[in-house]
Design a protein around this motif. Structure first.
Motif, PDB file in Angstrom:
ATOM      1  N   ALA A 124      11.709  -0.670  11.564  1.00 53.76           N
ATOM      2  CA  ALA A 124      11.816  -1.544  10.400  1.00 53.76           C
ATOM      3  C   ALA A 124      12.504  -0.840   9.257  1.00 53.76           C
ATOM      4  CB  ALA A 124      10.426  -1.992   9.961  1.00 53.76           C
ATOM      5  N   GLY A 125      13.208  -1.635   8.429  1.00 55.47           N
ATOM      6  CA  GLY A 125      13.812  -1.084   7.229  1.00 55.47           C
ATOM      7  C   GLY A 125      12.755  -0.750   6.210  1.00 55.47           C
ATOM      8  N   SER A 126      13.182  -0.128   5.099  1.00 57.65           N
ATOM      9  CA  SER A 126      12.223   0.321   4.098  1.00 57.65           C
ATOM     10  C   SER A 126      11.433  -0.831   3.518  1.00 57.65           C
ATOM     11  CB  SER A 126      12.948   1.071   2.982  1.00 57.65           C
ATOM     12  OG  SER A 126      13.863   0.224   2.308  1.00 57.65           O
ATOM     13  N   GLY A 127      12.038  -2.035   3.452  1.00 58.57           N
ATOM     14  CA  GLY A 127      11.339  -3.168   2.860  1.00 58.57           C
ATOM     15  C   GLY A 127      10.097  -3.546   3.618  1.00 58.57           C
ATOM     16  N   SER A 128      10.066  -3.293   4.951  1.00 59.62           N
ATOM     17  CA  SER A 128       8.915  -3.706   5.745  1.00 59.62           C
ATOM     18  C   SER A 128       7.678  -2.913   5.401  1.00 59.62           C
ATOM     19  CB  SER A 128       9.237  -3.536   7.232  1.00 59.62           C
ATOM     20  OG  SER A 128       9.351  -2.163   7.558  1.00 59.62           O
ATOM     21  N   GLN A 129       7.828  -1.787   4.739  1.00 62.94           N
ATOM     22  CA  GLN A 129       6.693  -0.929   4.458  1.00 62.94           C
ATOM     23  C   GLN A 129       5.997  -1.271   3.145  1.00 62.94           C
ATOM     24  OE1 GLN A 129       8.018   3.157   4.747  1.00 62.94           O
ATOM     25  NE2 GLN A 129       9.350   2.699   6.472  1.00 62.94           N
ATOM     26  N   LYS A 130       6.504  -2.237   2.425  1.00 63.23           N
ATOM     27  CA  LYS A 130       5.931  -2.587   1.132  1.00 63.23           C
ATOM     28  C   LYS A 130       4.958  -3.753   1.286  1.00 63.23           C
ATOM     29  CE  LYS A 130       8.668   0.336  -0.986  1.00 63.23           C
ATOM     30  NZ  LYS A 130       9.247   0.960   0.220  1.00 63.23           N
ATOM     31  N   ASN A 131       3.829  -3.645   0.614  1.00 61.61           N
ATOM     32  CA  ASN A 131       2.852  -4.730   0.616  1.00 61.61           C
ATOM     33  C   ASN A 131       3.077  -5.538  -0.662  1.00 61.61           C
ATOM     34  OD1 ASN A 131       0.640  -6.430   0.586  1.00 61.61           O
ATOM     35  ND2 ASN A 131      -0.750  -4.885   1.405  1.00 61.61           N
ATOM     36  N   TYR A 132       4.030  -6.451  -0.596  1.00 62.67           N
ATOM     37  CA  TYR A 132       4.405  -7.210  -1.783  1.00 62.67           C
ATOM     38  C   TYR A 132       3.267  -8.107  -2.262  1.00 62.67           C
ATOM     39  CZ  TYR A 132       8.984  -5.690  -0.127  1.00 62.67           C
ATOM     40  OH  TYR A 132      10.047  -4.936   0.306  1.00 62.67           O
ATOM     41  N   ALA A 133       2.473  -8.606  -1.341  1.00 56.78           N
ATOM     42  CA  ALA A 133       1.343  -9.452  -1.727  1.00 56.78           C
ATOM     43  C   ALA A 133       0.341  -8.664  -2.561  1.00 56.78           C
ATOM     44  CB  ALA A 133       0.676 -10.037  -0.489  1.00 56.78           C
ATOM     45  N   ASP A 134       0.089  -7.421  -2.169  1.00 60.18           N
ATOM     46  CA  ASP A 134      -0.828  -6.574  -2.940  1.00 60.18           C
ATOM     47  C   ASP A 134      -0.249  -6.269  -4.310  1.00 60.18           C
ATOM     48  OD1 ASP A 134      -3.162  -4.729  -3.220  1.00 60.18           O
ATOM     49  OD2 ASP A 134      -1.587  -3.205  -3.247  1.00 60.18           O
ATOM     50  N   ALA A 135       1.043  -5.992  -4.366  1.00 59.87           N
ATOM     51  CA  ALA A 135       1.687  -5.736  -5.659  1.00 59.87           C
ATOM     52  C   ALA A 135       1.606  -6.963  -6.559  1.00 59.87           C
ATOM     53  CB  ALA A 135       3.145  -5.333  -5.440  1.00 59.87           C
ATOM     54  N   LEU A 136       1.762  -8.151  -5.986  1.00 66.25           N
ATOM     55  CA  LEU A 136       1.656  -9.386  -6.762  1.00 66.25           C
ATOM     56  C   LEU A 136       0.240  -9.584  -7.283  1.00 66.25           C
ATOM     57  CD1 LEU A 136       2.953 -12.051  -7.712  1.00 66.25           C
ATOM     58  CD2 LEU A 136       2.369 -13.022  -5.476  1.00 66.25           C
ATOM     59  N   ALA A 137      -0.742  -9.347  -6.448  1.00 63.84           N
ATOM     60  CA  ALA A 137      -2.140  -9.496  -6.876  1.00 63.84           C
ATOM     61  C   ALA A 137      -2.454  -8.563  -8.038  1.00 63.84           C
ATOM     62  CB  ALA A 137      -3.075  -9.215  -5.696  1.00 63.84           C
ATOM     63  N   LYS A 138      -1.936  -7.351  -7.982  1.00 66.97           N
ATOM     64  CA  LYS A 138      -2.201  -6.391  -9.054  1.00 66.97           C
ATOM     65  C   LYS A 138      -1.484  -6.787 -10.340  1.00 66.97           C
ATOM     66  CE  LYS A 138      -3.580  -2.278  -6.504  1.00 66.97           C
ATOM     67  NZ  LYS A 138      -3.950  -2.923  -5.238  1.00 66.97           N
ATOM     68  N   SER A 139      -0.293  -7.361 -10.237  1.00 65.96           N
ATOM     69  CA  SER A 139       0.401  -7.810 -11.442  1.00 65.96           C
ATOM     70  C   SER A 139      -0.377  -8.910 -12.149  1.00 65.96           C
ATOM     71  CB  SER A 139       1.811  -8.305 -11.088  1.00 65.96           C
ATOM     72  OG  SER A 139       2.528  -8.648 -12.251  1.00 65.96           O
ATOM     73  N   ILE A 140      -1.003  -9.790 -11.391  1.00 65.53           N
ATOM     74  CA  ILE A 140      -1.864 -10.808 -11.994  1.00 65.53           C
ATOM     75  C   ILE A 140      -2.991 -10.138 -12.771  1.00 65.53           C
ATOM     76  CG2 ILE A 140      -3.541 -12.625 -11.456  1.00 65.53           C
ATOM     77  CD1 ILE A 140      -1.691 -13.493  -9.183  1.00 65.53           C
ATOM     78  N   LEU A 141      -3.550  -9.083 -12.215  1.00 67.25           N
ATOM     79  CA  LEU A 141      -4.632  -8.368 -12.901  1.00 67.25           C
ATOM     80  C   LEU A 141      -4.156  -7.756 -14.212  1.00 67.25           C
ATOM     81  CD1 LEU A 141      -6.445  -6.558  -9.942  1.00 67.25           C
ATOM     82  CD2 LEU A 141      -7.222  -8.569 -11.219  1.00 67.25           C
ATOM     83  N   PHE A 142      -2.899  -7.315 -14.267  1.00 66.80           N
ATOM     84  CA  PHE A 142      -2.399  -6.760 -15.525  1.00 66.80           C
ATOM     85  C   PHE A 142      -2.440  -7.812 -16.624  1.00 66.80           C
ATOM     86  CE2 PHE A 142       1.385  -6.382 -18.343  1.00 66.80           C
ATOM     87  CZ  PHE A 142       0.893  -5.365 -19.138  1.00 66.80           C
ATOM     88  N   TYR A 143      -1.997  -9.016 -16.319  1.00 61.78           N
ATOM     89  CA  TYR A 143      -2.032 -10.061 -17.341  1.00 61.78           C
ATOM     90  C   TYR A 143      -3.469 -10.406 -17.725  1.00 61.78           C
ATOM     91  CZ  TYR A 143       2.975 -10.722 -17.070  1.00 61.78           C
ATOM     92  OH  TYR A 143       4.325 -10.513 -17.147  1.00 61.78           O
ATOM     93  N   ASP A 144      -4.383 -10.340 -16.772  1.00 67.72           N
ATOM     94  CA  ASP A 144      -5.786 -10.555 -17.114  1.00 67.72           C
ATOM     95  C   ASP A 144      -6.295  -9.461 -18.041  1.00 67.72           C
ATOM     96  OD1 ASP A 144      -5.937 -12.864 -15.600  1.00 67.72           O
ATOM     97  OD2 ASP A 144      -6.724 -11.867 -13.821  1.00 67.72           O
ATOM     98  N   THR A 145      -5.788  -8.244 -17.860  1.00 68.83           N
ATOM     99  CA  THR A 145      -6.183  -7.133 -18.730  1.00 68.83           C
ATOM    100  C   THR A 145      -5.694  -7.346 -20.154  1.00 68.83           C
ATOM    101  OG1 THR A 145      -6.060  -5.632 -16.831  1.00 68.83           O
ATOM    102  CG2 THR A 145      -6.072  -4.631 -19.018  1.00 68.83           C
ATOM    103  N   GLN A 146      -4.594  -8.048 -20.316  1.00 72.67           N
ATOM    104  CA  GLN A 146      -3.998  -8.257 -21.639  1.00 72.67           C
ATOM    105  C   GLN A 146      -4.665  -9.390 -22.413  1.00 72.67           C
ATOM    106  OE1 GLN A 146      -2.536  -5.210 -21.443  1.00 72.67           O
ATOM    107  NE2 GLN A 146      -1.088  -6.080 -22.902  1.00 72.67           N
ATOM    108  N   ARG A 147      -5.682 -10.011 -21.858  1.00 70.04           N
ATOM    109  CA  ARG A 147      -6.310 -11.148 -22.522  1.00 70.04           C
ATOM    110  C   ARG A 147      -6.959 -10.763 -23.849  1.00 70.04           C
ATOM    111  NH1 ARG A 147      -9.500 -14.089 -17.476  1.00 70.04           N
ATOM    112  NH2 ARG A 147      -7.794 -15.497 -16.846  1.00 70.04           N
TER     113      ARG A 147
END
Length: 559
Positions: free
Chosen positions: A116-139
């Protein structure tokens, strides 16, 4: 698509799974349309499909890859897209033959598995979930019982307009970055809703973004024709290093009204709410109506009271309001179908090549929305001109490991925003393979395909095992109560007591150099607008994986 004729025998290729049948969706004298979805059972770094028919088909057209004619009944389709087990390769077919043709087709994957190429090794769903948490932190404001950030509590509950998001590592609520970030986030929900679903984050996204929509609704007073566009004093706030929960300073409010112009912020807020009305339409139609009505009122007010808001200077000051007015008009057109908004947008658009997408400049966003709505060549040329300027050879600086580096202030932010716009452009049919590959490679860099700290260093906090530990963020730097939090924490040695999950830091210099120092508010700043395009791109990439359109990447410093 031109069909090349070749003597290749597809029988030399071994099928990787049982074939599936195509489904006829339409037919006419001399042609047909069909569709197929092939399940993927192995990791594929590029693939070849065998497409066979039970009667003669003179030619076929597909958009997912390159079609090659073997004979009138045999074709191959090739692509460099990466696929993982559980994905599906779904595509449409248009074919031509004799008479009222309705052939039965069989599709089989015949491309072998590869590394697999380098992109296959990234857990984009996990990164997205964590980005949502950042906005929750900014509340800001009184937090709900299900607040997912245990080290955050109620703050600034007596603001003239409570709620909203703190801007960055500080605690001011600035209208320009608030509306800009909310518009991009809402755009990602409208365009890539399935990405959130696939990541298991749709409910979390709705909950996160509703927080800012609710704030905008409270900030707008239609009776007074007045919008609150700032809460807090930037100078006093920046002089305070401590928890937002402990703030006791005055937090003055600033307004746009009939005597104080600010169509930049008002138009941008209208865009955010109009996008939100589309995003919430299927979930809560009554709430969507509230958002849309507020958006229309705000836009009407802004149109009658042009000019930029000067009260946010020197922290945020817009260079013009036409781009936000165009965004507002286009999102209202998308939400209502009212042609008057489209006419307005055509009057506001600037067709020049945009420098980059940010809280001040929405030019490329306006151009993209107009192209999506009209398919007119002038907007296509403007959008493609933007990406030509961003791609290698177009004038932008690239770091040795391949980050498109626009500026030292938020270099990661500009790359993430442009990656998001590239994925949107690809969805509109503009050079899909090229744009998707470039966009995913930029996000891969941010998630670890770089050379910092020996490589595999994520500029999104909390993703992977190596990431920034000392963001320029007051709340994250403060120890748990009752321990005090003062200027000492700004320069304290060691990692911040709290992990600021999901925050994208400012980023490296043009040579891939980065220092994880809390006092460095250039490289280690975090902000709601820094995450917005990056966040949207993550949703877009999860969407690509879900629909079988993930490109093969070739990052220069793969993790």
């Amino acid at each position: 698509m031109h069909i090349a004729v070749t003597l290749l025998s597809y029988s030399l290729l071994l099928p990787l799974a049982a074939g599936v049948s195509t489904t006829i969706t339409n037919s006419w004298d001399g042609g047909f349309e069909a569709e197929a979805c092939v399940p993927v059972t192995q990791e594929l770094n590029g693939w070849t499909l065998s497409l066979t028919f039970d009667e003669d088909v003179w030619w076929v057209e597909v958009w997912i890859g390159d079609a090659t004619k073997i004979s009138n009944r045999e074709y191959t389709i090739t692509s460099d897209m990466h696929q993982s087990p559980g994905d599906q390769i779904c595509f449409d077919i248009v074919g031509q033959g004799d008479g009222d043709i309705r052939p039965t087709g069989t599709v089989t994957i015949v491309g072998g598995p590869s590394k697999a190429g380098s992109g296959s090794q990234k857990n984009y769903a996990d990164a997205l979930a964590k980005s949502i948490l950042f906005y929750d932190t900014q509340r800001s404001g009184r937090l709900p019982a299900d607040n997912p950030i245990p080290w955050r509590g109620d703050s600034n509950v007596d603001d003239c307009v409570p709620g909203g998001w703190h801007d960055a590592g500080d605690h001011v609520k600035f209208g320009l970055p608030l509306s800009s970030a909310a518009t991009l986030l809402g755009w990602s929900l409208v365009q890539f809703k399935d990405g959130y679903e696939k990541a298991g984050q749709l409910d979390q996204m709705y909950d996160m973004i509703k927080w800012i929509y609710d704030y905008f609704l409270r900030a707008w007073n239609p009776g007074k024709q007045e919008l609150c566009v700032q809460v807090g004093d930037g100078y006093k706030d920046h002089a305070y290093w401590g928890r937002p929960e402990d703030m006791n300073m005055d937090r003055p409010c600033k307004f746009v009204n009939e005597t104080t112009p600010g169509a930049d912020i008002v138009g941008g807020t209208a865009a955010a709410l109009a996008a939100g009305s589309i995003g919430f339409r299927a979930k809560d139609s009554a709430y969507a109506d509230r958002l849309l009505n507020a958006a229309m009122n705000l836009y009407s007010f802004a149109k009658g009271h042009r000019g930029v808001f000067s009260g946010g200077a020197p922290f945020y000051f817009s260079s013009g309001d036409a781009d936000e007015m165009c965004e507002g008009a286009m999102w209202l057109y998308k939400a209502t179908g009212d042609q008057s908004y489209l006419i307005d947008a055509k009057g506001f658009v600037d067709l020049g090549v945009a420098w980059g997408l940010g809280w001040d400049d929405k030019k490329i966003a306006c151009q993209s929305l107009l192209y999506e709505a009209t398919r007119e060549d002038q907007y296509k040329q403007a959008v493609e001109g933007f990406f030509n300027s961003w791609f290698p050879g177009g004038g932008i600086t690239y770091t040795p490991c391949g980050l498109a580096w626009r500026d030292k202030w938020g270099s990661n932010r500009f790359a993430g925003n442009s990656a998001f716009m590239a994925l949107l452009a690809a969805e509109m049919g503009l050079q899909p393979s090229t744009y998707r590959k470039w966009a995913v490679e930029q996000i891969n860099y941010l998630l670890g395909d770089n050379s910092h700290d020996g490589g595999c260093f994520s500029y999104e906090i909390g993703y992977g095992s190596k990431f920034p530990r000392n963001p320029h963020h007051r709340a994250a730097s403060c120890p748990d109560r009752p321990a005090p939090c003062t200027d000492d924490q700004l320069y304290a040695w060691g990692s911040s007591p709290h992990v600021l999950n999901g925050a994208l830091v400012g980023g490296p210099d043009e040579n891939d150099k980065y220092k994880d120092e809390r006092a460095d508010y250039i490289q280690n700043e975090v902000a709601i607008d820094y995450n917005a395009g990056f966040h949207g791109a993550l949703a877009g990439i999860v969407h690509l994986k879900a629909v079988g359109k993930m490109p093969v990447t070739n990052n220069k410093c793969p993790c």
